[in-house]
Design an enzyme around this catalytic site. Structure first.
Site, PDB file in Angstrom:
ATOM      1  CG  ASP A 133     -16.442  16.465   2.530  1.00 53.19           C
ATOM      2  OD1 ASP A 133     -15.501  17.442   2.259  1.00 53.19           O
ATOM      3  OD2 ASP A 133     -16.488  15.524   1.918  1.00 53.19           O
ATOM      4  CG  ASN A 154      -2.091   8.096   6.161  1.00 48.46           C
ATOM      5  OD1 ASN A 154      -2.145   8.999   6.833  1.00 48.46           O
ATOM      6  ND2 ASN A 154      -2.644   7.035   6.295  1.00 48.46           N
ATOM      7  CB  CYS A 190       5.773   3.952  10.655  1.00 50.67           C
ATOM      8  SG  CYS A 190       4.443   2.981   9.682  1.00 50.67           S
ATOM      9  CB  CYS A 193       1.059   5.694   4.491  1.00 47.09           C
ATOM     10  SG  CYS A 193       1.867   6.872   5.255  1.00 47.09           S
ATOM     11  CB  CYS A 197       1.202   5.879  -2.009  1.00 50.10           C
ATOM     12  SG  CYS A 197       0.501   6.911  -3.341  1.00 50.10           S
ATOM     13  CB  SER A 215      -8.733   9.389  -3.573  1.00 50.18           C
ATOM     14  OG  SER A 215      -9.217   8.518  -2.676  1.00 50.18           O
ATOM     15  CB  CYS A 247      -2.218   3.187   8.876  1.00 52.72           C
ATOM     16  SG  CYS A 247      -1.869   4.091  10.335  1.00 52.72           S
TER      17      CYS A 247
HETATM   18  S1  SF4 Z   1       1.217   3.967   7.933  1.00 57.08           S
HETATM   19 FE1  SF4 Z   1       0.124   5.335   9.649  1.00 57.08          FE
HETATM   20  S2  SF4 Z   1       1.808   5.291  11.148  1.00 57.08           S
HETATM   21 FE2  SF4 Z   1       2.961   4.653   9.337  1.00 57.08          FE
HETATM   22  S3  SF4 Z   1       3.584   6.483   8.752  1.00 57.08           S
HETATM   23 FE3  SF4 Z   1       1.822   6.110   7.477  1.00 57.08          FE
HETATM   24  S4  SF4 Z   1       0.154   7.374   8.741  1.00 57.08           S
HETATM   25 FE4  SF4 Z   1       1.959   6.948  10.248  1.00 57.08          FE
HETATM   26  S1  SF4 Z   2      -3.253   6.981  -4.325  1.00 56.68           S
HETATM   27 FE1  SF4 Z   2      -4.037   5.722  -2.607  1.00 56.68          FE
HETATM   28  S2  SF4 Z   2      -2.511   5.410  -1.197  1.00 56.68           S
HETATM   29 FE2  SF4 Z   2      -1.760   7.003  -2.549  1.00 56.68          FE
HETATM   30  S3  SF4 Z   2      -2.055   8.701  -1.431  1.00 56.68           S
HETATM   31 FE3  SF4 Z   2      -3.898   8.443  -2.844  1.00 56.68          FE
HETATM   32  S4  SF4 Z   2      -5.216   7.411  -1.489  1.00 56.68           S
HETATM   33 FE4  SF4 Z   2      -3.355   7.110  -0.528  1.00 56.68          FE
END
Ligand code: SF4
Ligand code: SF4
Length: 315
Positions: A133, A154, A190, A193, A197, A215, A247
């Site tokens: 990073d 995500n 799935c 995520c 959010c 973030s 996740c």
């Molecule tokens: S929660 Fe994890 S497995 Fe489900 S869609 Fe999001 S990244 Fe993919």
């Molecule tokens: S606000 Fe939180 S849950 Fe939404 S994309 Fe950013 S890190 Fe992920």
């Protein structure tokens, strides 16, 4: 000492394990063809918000040979930071798991340097640079190409056996090595995520609008936090782990063994009202070696005050 690419690749993977990396994969240092368009489009949509540094070194980001002259291979590595105890479950203001302990930049770079020193002893003189990073590198793309994991919806890299709570690092070197293959995508139908959010920052499959992400708002943003975040921060004062916490692949995360990533006792014991009264002295004491110092005292204070005013906070 001239060894075959197979021998050197196996040696590097054995060393990675010895030095505590969870995964290690190898790619040929080349132009990241399939990432060029999506990255350009992400920038065009201004999803980087105030992270204007993402617009710099476009060519270098896509081609490591421009970053490290004569490079032939990119060695991608992952280093676990999943903690034993999730401090976000304690009903307090929340900090992203990666920031519980000391700053990973220095710790992982030091480990990489030691690993390279051993490799040089055994392989001979290698031209290389190490990164975590810390340079214009699309780390996630290289890790994906080398089979460490797939990019989840995500936008995090996910590994079947170890989830996604890990740092990525790279050694870019002039050794010819054996390339690894990309792994398959296991998100399937799935969408946990996306649904979890709180700010709808996952705007499309695998695309995060940085300017909507908690973030970004709590770490990258230099100005006031925009009003559209009001009531949606879910008590996150530095970073946000929601889309990783939900996740299913993170059920398999195991606690890290790195002493320096463990939270200090102050971080574990302060309560919401203590955070509200945070002083510069206390900030310096708790976060002296932490990635949280990036926001500086004024930044964290701004975040805490924003949460205090927010309807969802239980101050
Ligand atoms: S929660 Fe994890 S497995 Fe489900 S869609 Fe999001 S990244 Fe993919
Ligand atoms: S606000 Fe939180 S849950 Fe939404 S994309 Fe950013 S890190 Fe992920």
């Amino acid at each position: 000492m001239l060894q075959s690419p197979e021998f050197n690749s196996n040696l590097i993977k054995a060393k990675a394990k010895k030095f505590g990396f969870q995964n290690c994969g190898i790619s040929r240092a080349d132009f990241l063809e399939e990432d060029a368009r999506p990255f350009e489009s992400w920038l065009k949509h201004n999803y980087q918000g105030e992270m204007s540094y993402m617009e710099n070194y476009f060519d270098k980001r896509l081609d490591p040979r421009r970053l490290v002259e004569g490079s032939k291979s990119v060695i991608s590595l992952s280093y676990n930071y999943f903690p034993e105890k999730n401090l976000a479950n304690l009903g307090n203001l929340k900090i992203s798991k990666y920031a519980y302990g000391e700053d990973y930049h220095e710790i992982i770079k030091e480990i990489l340097r030691e690993m390279v020193a051993e490799l040089k002893d055994e392989i001979g003189d290698i031209e290389c640079r190490v990164f975590t990073d810390s340079a214009p590198i699309l780390e996630r793309s290289w890790a994906r190409k080398s089979g460490i994991g797939w990019v989840g919806k995500n936008a995090n890299l996910i590994t079947k056996q170890t989830g996604s709570f890990y740092f990525l690092a790279e050694i870019i070197c002039d050794l010819e090595l054996v390339e690894d293959y990309e792994t398959t995508d296991h998100c399937g139908s799935c969408r946990k995520c996306i649904d979890a959010c709180p700010t709808d920052a996952i705007v499309a499959d695998r695309v995060i609008d940085g300017s909507k992400c908690i973030s970004y708002a709590t770490i990258e943003l230099k100005n006031e936090i925009p009003a559209h975040f009001k009531g949606k921060m879910e008590d996150w004062m530095f970073g946000c782990d929601i889309c990783q916490d939900v996740c299913p692949w993170n059920r398999f995360s195991k606690p890290h063994q790195q002493e320096k990533f463990k939270p200090n006792s102050l971080l574990q014991n302060l309560e919401k009202s203590d955070w509200q009264e945070l002083s510069q002295e206390l900030f310096s004491e708790i976060f002296r070696k932490s990635p949280v110092k990036r926001t500086k005292f004024a930044g964290l204070k701004r975040n805490i005050e924003f949460l205090t005013d927010s309807k969802t906070s239980n101050f």
